[in-house]
Design an enzyme around this catalytic site. Structure first.
Site, PDB file in Angstrom:
ATOM      1  N   ARG A   1       0.825  -1.214   0.000  1.00  0.00           N
ATOM      2  CA  ARG A   1       0.000   0.000   0.000  1.00  0.00           C
ATOM      3  C   ARG A   1       0.858   1.263   0.000  1.00  0.00           C
ATOM      4  NH1 ARG A   1      -5.046  -1.450   3.914  1.00  0.00           N
ATOM      5  NH2 ARG A   1      -5.927  -3.039   2.558  1.00  0.00           N
TER       6      ARG A   1
ATOM      7  N   ASP B   1     -14.985   9.468   9.093  1.00  0.00           N
ATOM      8  CA  ASP B   1     -13.919   8.484   8.913  1.00  0.00           C
ATOM      9  C   ASP B   1     -12.580   9.224   8.993  1.00  0.00           C
ATOM     10  OD1 ASP B   1     -13.931   5.404   7.566  1.00  0.00           O
ATOM     11  OD2 ASP B   1     -12.028   6.486   7.440  1.00  0.00           O
TER      12      ASP B   1
END
Ligand SMILES: C[S@@+](CC[C@H](N)C(=O)[O-])C[C@H]1O[C@@H](n2cnc3c(N)ncnc32)[C@H](O)[C@@H]1O
Length: 292
Positions: free
Chosen positions: A56, A165
């Site tokens: 990632r 979030d």
């Protein structure tokens, strides 16, 4: 080929264990980044996540034109805003509409229909639901359509869904309310009418009257929460799986304090609250209620 020659042709055990990588990624790199994820977001990156972290963040390194993880660590140390890119890169955002659908059956019965019944045709009611760790928005839009369907003339009331979030990229996406057309398959037929064709090819978009029920905001659950009112229901599902026990219990206590007496907390199916909060009682599968 003799056995000996065949064995020599195979990669050695050690060579197989150390994958050839585009960027050098040392133990120190991994440990430092894992510590940062924990300190900043409460996210535990165990040894088993090492390859995931590498892949990632490699994208991030390429994007920034950096040539090693050590350079990335130095970059992070000098650019405090990069913490946002770091967290966006490592967060896991998998979600879908009507995920763990029995929560929405419960929400319908106990929150939406309960509210409609208590108002008995009058206006002026107040209802607050929080989707904490909303990812790309499928969860808060599911909450919105469930509530909208059963509360007639919703505009006569003060009904709001807060969706937050830590990952700023997904919050931005969620606010646009546009999804791949295929996502409609997860939405039961009575709710599909709340979505129109989107601007992108093969996409759908939540109708304005649904979108306007939701406020999207970036929020790190580990930091102070900037609201004082209490919620009728809080969804925090498949978020606490990334936290350790102490972080999870402290968070659950904060959720309990943020609920109205009698309010509901929904957590993910794979999550359990052992030694649960004094203020909550388990009332259904992964459904808790704040004691009155
Ligand atoms: C797997 S998704 C869950 C989405 C949705 N709640 C569901 O169940 O489908 C987990 C989300 O938690 C968010 N998250 C992780 N740590 C967080 C934190 N400290 N504060 C806020 N959100 C966090 C991630 O960014 C991610 O979008």
């Amino acid at each position: 080929m003799s056995l000996r020659t065949a064995a020599a042709a195979l990669p050695s055990r050690n060579a197989a264990a150390v994958p050839v990588r585009e960027f050098a990624f040392s133990d120190l790199d991994f440990r430092t980044l894992a510590q940062l994820a924990y300190d900043h977001a409460g996210i535990v990156l165990s040894e088993s996540k090492r390859n995931l972290v590498y892949s990632r963040l490699s994208r991030r390194l390429r994007g920034l034109g950096l040539s090693s993880f050590q350079a990335y660590r130095e970059y992070l140390a000098d650019n405090t805003v990069e913490i946002e890119g770091f967290i966006n890169s490592i967060s896991t955002n998998h979600t879908k509409f009507f995920r763990e659908s029995h929560h929405f059956d419960h929400l319908r019965q106990h929150v939406a229909l309960g509210f409609a019944k208590s108002m008995a045709g009058r206006g002026g009611g107040r209802l607050r639901v929080w989707s904490a760790g909303c990812s790309s928005g499928e969860e808060p839009y599911t909450i919105a359509v469930v509530i909208k369907r059963d509360i007639a003339e919703i505009r006569r009331h003060d009904v709001r869904i807060l969706a937050t979030d830590i990952d700023t990229e997904v919050v931005g996406r969620a606010a646009r309310g546009e999804f791949a057309e295929g996502a409609l398959a997860d939405i039961p037929a009575p709710y599909r009418g709340y979505f129109d064709s989107g601007s992108a090819r093969q996409s759908v978009v939540a109708r304005d009257d649904i979108r306007s029920l939701i406020t999207f905001k970036p929020l790190n659950l580990m930091k102070p929460w900037p609201f004082s009112g209490l919620f009728d229901a809080i969804f925090c599902r498949n978020v606490m799986i990334y936290f350790d026990h102490a972080t999870k219990m402290a968070l659950v206590d904060r959720f309990a304090q943020q609920l109205k007496p009698g309010g509901w907390l929904y957590i993910g199916h794979s999550e359990t609250l052992t030694g649960e909060s004094r203020m909550l009682e388990l009332v259904g599968r992964t459904i808790y209620r704040r004691k009155t």
